[in-house]
Write an enzyme that holds these catalytic residues in place. Sequence first.
Site, PDB file in Angstrom:
ATOM      1  N   HIS A 150       7.067   9.108   0.979  1.00  0.00           N
ATOM      2  CA  HIS A 150       6.663   8.132   1.963  1.00  0.00           C
ATOM      3  C   HIS A 150       7.673   6.936   1.517  1.00  0.00           C
ATOM      4  O   HIS A 150       8.375   6.910   0.554  1.00  0.00           O
ATOM      5  CB  HIS A 150       5.101   7.562   1.509  1.00  0.00           C
ATOM      6  CG  HIS A 150       5.025   7.236   0.401  1.00  0.00           C
ATOM      7  ND1 HIS A 150       4.666   8.157  -0.766  1.00  0.00           N
ATOM      8  CD2 HIS A 150       4.960   5.913  -0.383  1.00  0.00           C
ATOM      9  CE1 HIS A 150       4.403   7.341  -2.107  1.00  0.00           C
ATOM     10  NE2 HIS A 150       4.698   6.293  -1.714  1.00  0.00           N
ATOM     11  N   HIS A 197      -0.593   8.868   3.171  1.00  0.00           N
ATOM     12  CA  HIS A 197       0.113   7.871   4.017  1.00  0.00           C
ATOM     13  C   HIS A 197       1.610   8.532   4.099  1.00  0.00           C
ATOM     14  O   HIS A 197       2.225   9.161   3.240  1.00  0.00           O
ATOM     15  CB  HIS A 197       0.561   6.414   3.414  1.00  0.00           C
ATOM     16  CG  HIS A 197       0.777   6.485   1.751  1.00  0.00           C
ATOM     17  ND1 HIS A 197       0.873   7.417   0.914  1.00  0.00           N
ATOM     18  CD2 HIS A 197       1.470   5.332   1.077  1.00  0.00           C
ATOM     19  CE1 HIS A 197       1.321   7.193  -0.092  1.00  0.00           C
ATOM     20  NE2 HIS A 197       1.590   5.821  -0.156  1.00  0.00           N
ATOM     21  N   HIS A 211       9.597   0.378  -1.564  1.00  0.00           N
ATOM     22  CA  HIS A 211       9.717   1.330  -2.535  1.00  0.00           C
ATOM     23  C   HIS A 211       9.975   2.788  -1.605  1.00  0.00           C
ATOM     24  O   HIS A 211       9.361   2.776  -0.434  1.00  0.00           O
ATOM     25  CB  HIS A 211       8.910   1.512  -3.525  1.00  0.00           C
ATOM     26  CG  HIS A 211       7.613   1.847  -3.247  1.00  0.00           C
ATOM     27  ND1 HIS A 211       6.411   1.324  -2.996  1.00  0.00           N
ATOM     28  CD2 HIS A 211       7.010   3.234  -3.130  1.00  0.00           C
ATOM     29  CE1 HIS A 211       5.294   1.904  -2.731  1.00  0.00           C
ATOM     30  NE2 HIS A 211       5.646   3.186  -2.854  1.00  0.00           N
ATOM     31  N   HIS A 243      -3.302   4.567  -8.379  1.00  0.00           N
ATOM     32  CA  HIS A 243      -3.636   3.621  -7.500  1.00  0.00           C
ATOM     33  C   HIS A 243      -4.954   3.893  -6.874  1.00  0.00           C
ATOM     34  O   HIS A 243      -5.653   5.042  -6.805  1.00  0.00           O
ATOM     35  CB  HIS A 243      -2.755   3.959  -6.068  1.00  0.00           C
ATOM     36  CG  HIS A 243      -1.222   3.998  -6.158  1.00  0.00           C
ATOM     37  ND1 HIS A 243      -0.753   2.728  -6.651  1.00  0.00           N
ATOM     38  CD2 HIS A 243      -0.283   4.655  -5.989  1.00  0.00           C
ATOM     39  CE1 HIS A 243       0.541   2.551  -6.536  1.00  0.00           C
ATOM     40  NE2 HIS A 243       0.919   3.969  -5.937  1.00  0.00           N
ATOM     41  N   TYR A 252       6.441   3.588 -11.298  1.00  0.00           N
ATOM     42  CA  TYR A 252       7.602   2.668 -10.555  1.00  0.00           C
ATOM     43  C   TYR A 252       8.648   2.504 -11.261  1.00  0.00           C
ATOM     44  O   TYR A 252       8.782   2.061 -12.578  1.00  0.00           O
ATOM     45  CB  TYR A 252       7.030   1.472  -9.693  1.00  0.00           C
ATOM     46  CG  TYR A 252       5.879   1.733  -8.826  1.00  0.00           C
ATOM     47  CD1 TYR A 252       6.497   1.841  -7.662  1.00  0.00           C
ATOM     48  CD2 TYR A 252       4.681   1.300  -9.134  1.00  0.00           C
ATOM     49  CE1 TYR A 252       5.907   2.196  -6.358  1.00  0.00           C
ATOM     50  CE2 TYR A 252       3.751   1.486  -7.893  1.00  0.00           C
ATOM     51  CZ  TYR A 252       4.371   2.031  -6.340  1.00  0.00           C
ATOM     52  OH  TYR A 252       3.345   1.957  -5.687  1.00  0.00           O
ATOM     53  N   GLU A 262       9.467   5.686  -6.697  1.00  0.00           N
ATOM     54  CA  GLU A 262       8.264   5.785  -7.505  1.00  0.00           C
ATOM     55  C   GLU A 262       8.303   7.389  -7.584  1.00  0.00           C
ATOM     56  O   GLU A 262       8.715   7.989  -6.548  1.00  0.00           O
ATOM     57  CB  GLU A 262       7.091   5.435  -6.334  1.00  0.00           C
ATOM     58  CG  GLU A 262       5.699   5.936  -6.872  1.00  0.00           C
ATOM     59  CD  GLU A 262       4.838   5.546  -5.538  1.00  0.00           C
ATOM     60  OE1 GLU A 262       5.154   5.417  -4.543  1.00  0.00           O
ATOM     61  OE2 GLU A 262       3.635   5.261  -6.154  1.00  0.00           O
TER      62      GLU A 262
END
Length: 304
Positions: A150, A197, A211, A243, A252, A262
């Site tokens: 993503h 996502h 990112h 998260h 990260y 990431e």
Amino acid sequence: MSEILRLGRLELRVLDLEESVKYYTNVIGLEVTGREENRVYLKAWDEYDHHSIILQKSDTAGMDHMAFKVKDIYELEKLEYKIEQFGCKLSRISKGTRLAEGEAVRFQLLTGHHMELYTEIEQVGTKTGNLNPDPWPDGLKGIAPHRLDHALLTGDDLKTATRFFTEVLGFRQTEKIVTVDGEDLVGSFMSVTNKGHDLAFVKGPDAKFHHAGFYVDNWYEVLKAADILTKNNVQAEVTPTRHGITRGLTVYFFDPSGNRNEAYTSGYMSYADFPTITWTEDKIGTGIFYHRRELIESFSRALT
Ligand SMILES: [Fe+2]
């Protein structure tokens, strides 16, 4: 339901092409599949298309474009029409402009980011093959993610960006961050597959890149990714954590040009009837870093 199959590629602008290739092959562990004078093409070991990352030599870091693969040319033409109707500037990228790619439709979002849709790209397959495959190939290097997973971008008008991706391209909004009064949208997480996502926006300057997330197997692989960063003298911006948003596990760090990367895993799956999860801005710290419960300054400030 969307006729977009998945996230296909990111073209990233990098300052020193050779230094970047070293990083993306040795630290991230991607494989080089093609080279031109100012571009290098790479893929992760579990991806079968020719490339998912293009490094483009440039004077500035950032994202040239993000591209999604569409089911077929008929669906691509339908989407092209809908994008034009929405008011986006649109052009065709002809076959052969970049290595191994067919024609693409390129357009600019109101946030200033360039996107492409395409159907055609050469398939090169994986080292494990498609017949009685082993679970992973020998000779992997670095973090060795399965795939590009993503990207997160920043922009000002997230309501319009969300409306575009949901109404025109058939994405679902899986999570959103709203101001405490519920009036404004400051984060929008969207999926066109059954992942948590494929693309996300957070409120910030237009046309900026936050990112690229690469998918690894599990929590231990996130920890090991952080080990690999230290072994290679790459600073982790945020050490392994969770998260709240997506429930993903994460570390990260930055490529040599300052583009944030990431290593990401887990999180939930989202289906067509997935109800959007809402976070209020006062809980954004918990949403982004579930244990620390507050943002770190660089995370909002370091953009390319
Ligand atoms: Fe991410």
